[in-house]
Design a protein around this motif. Structure first.
Motif, PDB file in Angstrom:
ATOM      1  N   UNK A  57      -2.727  11.834  -0.501  1.00  0.00           N
ATOM      2  CA  UNK A  57      -3.468  10.682   0.002  1.00  0.00           C
ATOM      3  C   UNK A  57      -4.200   9.901  -1.062  1.00  0.00           C
ATOM      4  N   UNK A  58      -3.914  10.160  -2.344  1.00  0.00           N
ATOM      5  CA  UNK A  58      -4.637   9.487  -3.419  1.00  0.00           C
ATOM      6  C   UNK A  58      -3.910   8.260  -3.957  1.00  0.00           C
ATOM      7  N   UNK A  59      -2.657   8.050  -3.527  1.00  0.00           N
ATOM      8  CA  UNK A  59      -1.862   6.923  -4.015  1.00  0.00           C
ATOM      9  C   UNK A  59      -0.972   6.395  -2.892  1.00  0.00           C
ATOM     10  N   UNK A  60      -0.592   5.141  -3.039  1.00  0.00           N
ATOM     11  CA  UNK A  60       0.386   4.538  -2.138  1.00  0.00           C
ATOM     12  C   UNK A  60       1.522   3.972  -2.984  1.00  0.00           C
ATOM     13  N   UNK A  61       2.742   4.291  -2.607  1.00  0.00           N
ATOM     14  CA  UNK A  61       3.914   3.709  -3.257  1.00  0.00           C
ATOM     15  C   UNK A  61       4.498   2.641  -2.342  1.00  0.00           C
ATOM     16  N   UNK A  62       5.103   1.629  -2.936  1.00  0.00           N
ATOM     17  CA  UNK A  62       5.741   0.561  -2.176  1.00  0.00           C
ATOM     18  C   UNK A  62       6.767  -0.114  -3.074  1.00  0.00           C
ATOM     19  N   UNK A  63       7.607  -0.946  -2.501  1.00  0.00           N
ATOM     20  CA  UNK A  63       8.538  -1.741  -3.302  1.00  0.00           C
ATOM     21  C   UNK A  63       8.094  -3.193  -3.295  1.00  0.00           C
TER      22      UNK A  63
ATOM     23  N   UNK B 134      -7.859  -0.129  -9.595  1.00  0.00           N
ATOM     24  CA  UNK B 134      -6.857  -0.573 -10.539  1.00  0.00           C
ATOM     25  C   UNK B 134      -5.683  -1.250  -9.855  1.00  0.00           C
ATOM     26  N   UNK B 135      -4.826  -1.865 -10.672  1.00  0.00           N
ATOM     27  CA  UNK B 135      -3.664  -2.568 -10.164  1.00  0.00           C
ATOM     28  C   UNK B 135      -2.502  -1.596 -10.005  1.00  0.00           C
TER      29      UNK B 135
END
Length: 668
Positions: free
Chosen positions: A102-108, A127-128
């Motif tokens: 739950x510390x990051x989100x991935x996407x395209x 951060x970006x």
């Protein structure tokens, strides 16, 4: 889990029953028009955090000056509050997935104009987003490794003769591609990459391909040692019908599956890895009804299935810690949620009140809460959360609150009737917002495509815009629709055009019995399968004063040889014969509107995209010339777009404007 997206979508009058299920219009609101919807915010792809505390989702807005839809990633707490924007100035944002911790989100997203989408990771502590991949074929579907250390993803293979093609030696072999194909259909290969962008490596090679589009194609076993994914024989889009499950050991590279060779379109692991839920076609064809089957992950043995639900499955996921399966389906004129125990047992419909369960959804690994796109008759969709099965859903987003309150909405009713062979059928009737009881109004049939689809009572731009112009709008769910069970859907086979047409006319008769239809001012219309129905109906009756036939399958033979969904699609609905034999051609002609074009006297507007690979524009040209030769008033408008329907804001709105304008011209 993403749903499988379907590639498309008079006899004795029977009795009618009506159930009112809609919000009354607001007398103090202003009238709605097509351009009024330019500010509507679209929400999709909700991804709930593993701990159930937050939901990421994609929201998009239309920009009519640049003619694009701008998508961004938003985040909202399940306890409420305003959403915050996570991405800015990124094109093509799609597919958010939370890291297991739950510390990051991935996407395209698309890194630059004209470039394929790549994978990005955004840390939730600030951060970006960091671009993780730079693969030439771009990134399609992807999945986090269970330990959060990296990903697997699908990427399109490069053309092996790319350098030769650059020098104009660009010949390629044609197999089952559509007639607009301009290059070879390359397979989608499986790749892996670390979460920091290092270690990108191709895991598969050769002709076999992950699905080109339309389904969740990969899922890890919880221990991370194996990966289940969908694979078709090659990269030809039409061959997605031959997809089956492959299980790959990521340590040894060995591939096996107890489901090898069985047709399937989606697969997911249970939380403990002992079970697989697989979306499987009931009749061997993905064009018909699909059920979910829970199987032992090691042996493939069936543990439970959703056949008792008897509806076409749009979405599913393990819920309640893996003890049950949550299943979303259409049901009548609603979209509903069911649960079924994974050990077998009766399915139970979940009480969501007046909220419909949209097909975009996700489940929290820790709490079991379900985030979904909720639908209703009174406003465009919003993000909802179902804290747990048995509790009422909670609306979290309010993206379209101002819009929803600003206009008068026409109420909608469910209409029920019997088909000529005794089956139950239903549809949706939308009234003008200023409807006066016992007054007669012009009516327009708006027939859905697919044909495996359903018209529901949920908010519809087209239906509300037409209603605001003073029309009754009737949206029938004919045989082949997926809202009334397998027998109803299956009844279209062998009568792909003529059977639904009888259903639609019987549905119209049911509406006429209400006494509110001006029978001298009726129109018929539809796109794709709805265009097919429109072209057929005006060739068999003269009761309509005007017609709009959009992207219509006017000739089943052409559909079988020129479209991206070609011969197998046609033979599913016209079975037992080949279109390339005299008897087969006769069977195809018998169900093709072009055969009866000389009987059309109804003024008809034909609409199509020039680059439509699904229903080639050649069929619209043929129907146009046939009507013109007969002396029927016909006009033909085409959009220079690729695809089955314009996806750009200007193109999409202009289709609806032409559609509605034709009925303003002939029915007012």
């Amino acid at each position: 889990m993403r749903r499988f997206v379907h590639p498309f979508g008079p006899a004795t009058w029977a009795g009618v029953a009506i159930a009112i299920c809609s919000l009354a219009s607001r007398a103090d609101a202003e009238s709605f028009a097509l351009e009024s919807a330019r500010g509507v915010v679209t929400v999709r792809q909700p991804a709930i955090a593993p701990d159930g505390s937050r939901i990421a989702y994609v929201r998009s807005r239309q920009d009519f000056k640049t003619n694009v839809s701008h998508a961004e990633l938003a985040l909202i707490d399940v306890t409420g509050g305003m959403p915050r924007t996570l991405t800015r100035e990124r094109d093509g944002v799609s597919g958010p997935r939370w890291a297991p911790a739950g510390d990051r989100i991935a996407f395209t997203a698309i890194p630059a104009k004209g470039k394929p989408p790549q994978l990005y990771v955004l840390r939730m502590d600030g951060g970006d987003a960091q671009k993780i991949t730079s693969v030439p074929g771009g990134v399609g579907d992807f999945a986090w490794r269970p330990d959060g250390s990296g990903f697997v993803f699908g990427s399109l293979d490069e053309r092996p003769d790319a350098k030769a093609a650059e020098k104009h030696n660009d010949v390629f072999e044609v197999t089952d591609e559509h007639f607009l194909t301009r290059e070879p259909s390359m397979p989608v290969q499986l790749w892996t990459v670390d979460a920091d962008g290092n270690g990108a490596k191709k895991l598969t090679s050769g002709k076999a391909s992950l699905p080109r589009e339309g389904s969740a194609s990969m899922t890890f076993a919880p221990d991370g040692t194996t990966l289940a994914y969908m694979q078709q024989p090659d990269g030809v889009f039409a061959h997605f019908t031959k997809s089956s499950v492959v299980v790959r050991n990521l340590t040894t590279g060995a591939e096996s599956s107890p489901l090898a060779g069985k047709p399937a379109s989606v697969v997911v692991y249970s939380p403990d890895g002992t079970l697989m839920a697989v979306q499987e076609p009931r009749h061997g064809s993905v064009y018909l009804q699909s059920d979910v089957v829970v199987r032992d992950a090691a042996t493939g043995a069936v543990k439970a299935d959703a056949k008792s639900v008897d509806r076409n499955v749009h979405w599913f996921a393990f819920a309640d810690g893996g003890k049950s399966l949550a299943i979303a389906t259409p049901d009548g004129v609603r979209n509903v949620l069911w649960t079924i125990p994974v050990t077998g047992g009766a399915a139970r419909k979940v009480d969501l009140g007046d909220v419909d369960f949209g097909p975009d959804a996700s489940v929290s690994a820790k709490t079991g809460a379900i985030a979904f796109v909720g639908q209703s008759p009174s406003r465009p969709p919003e993000i909802y959360v179902l804290p747990q099965i048995g509790k009422p859903p909670v609306r979290l987003s309010d993206e379209n609150a101002t819009f929803a309150k600003a206009y008068t909405w026409g109420k909608s009713e469910r209409i029920d009737w019997k088909t000529d062979d005794g089956m139950d059928a239903c549809g949706v009737l939308t009234y003008p917002p200023d409807y006066v009881a016992r007054k007669q109004y012009p009516l327009v049939l708006v027939i859905h495509g697919g044909p495996v689809s359903t018209s529901t009572q949920n908010w519809s731009l087209q239906a509300q815009a037409m209603a605001a112009h003073g029309f009754l709008v009737f949206q029938p769910n004919y045989r082949g629709s997926d809202d009334m069970g397998d027998a109803y859907l299956q009844a279209i086979v062998g009568h792909v055009t003529s059977g639904p047409a009888r259903d639609n006319m019987l549905g119209l008769a049911a509406v006429e019995k209400l006494g509110i239809v001006d029978q001298k001012r009726m129109g018929v219309s539809g796109w794709s399968g709805g265009g097919l129905q429109t072209s057929w109906i005006v060739g068999h009756t003269n009761v309509f004063k005007a017609a709009v036939s959009g992207a219509a399958v006017n000739d089943w033979y052409e559909q079988a040889v020129l479209a991206d969904i070609n011969e197998e699609f046609a033979q599913t609905f016209i079975p037992g014969v080949s279109p390339f034999t005299p008897s087969g051609r006769a069977a195809y002609r018998a169900e093709s509107p072009i055969t009866f074009a000389n009987d059309v006297v109804t003024p008809t507007l034909i609409l199509s995209d020039t680059g439509d690979q699904r229903v080639p524009i050649t069929q619209s040209y043929a129907f146009y010339h046939a009507l013109k030769a007969r002396g029927t008033h016909v006009e033909f408008e085409a959009w220079p777009r690729a695809g089955h329907f314009p996806t750009d804001p200007v193109g999409r709105e202009s289709v609806y404007r032409a559609w509605m304008g034709w009925f303003d011209r002939w029915l007012k």
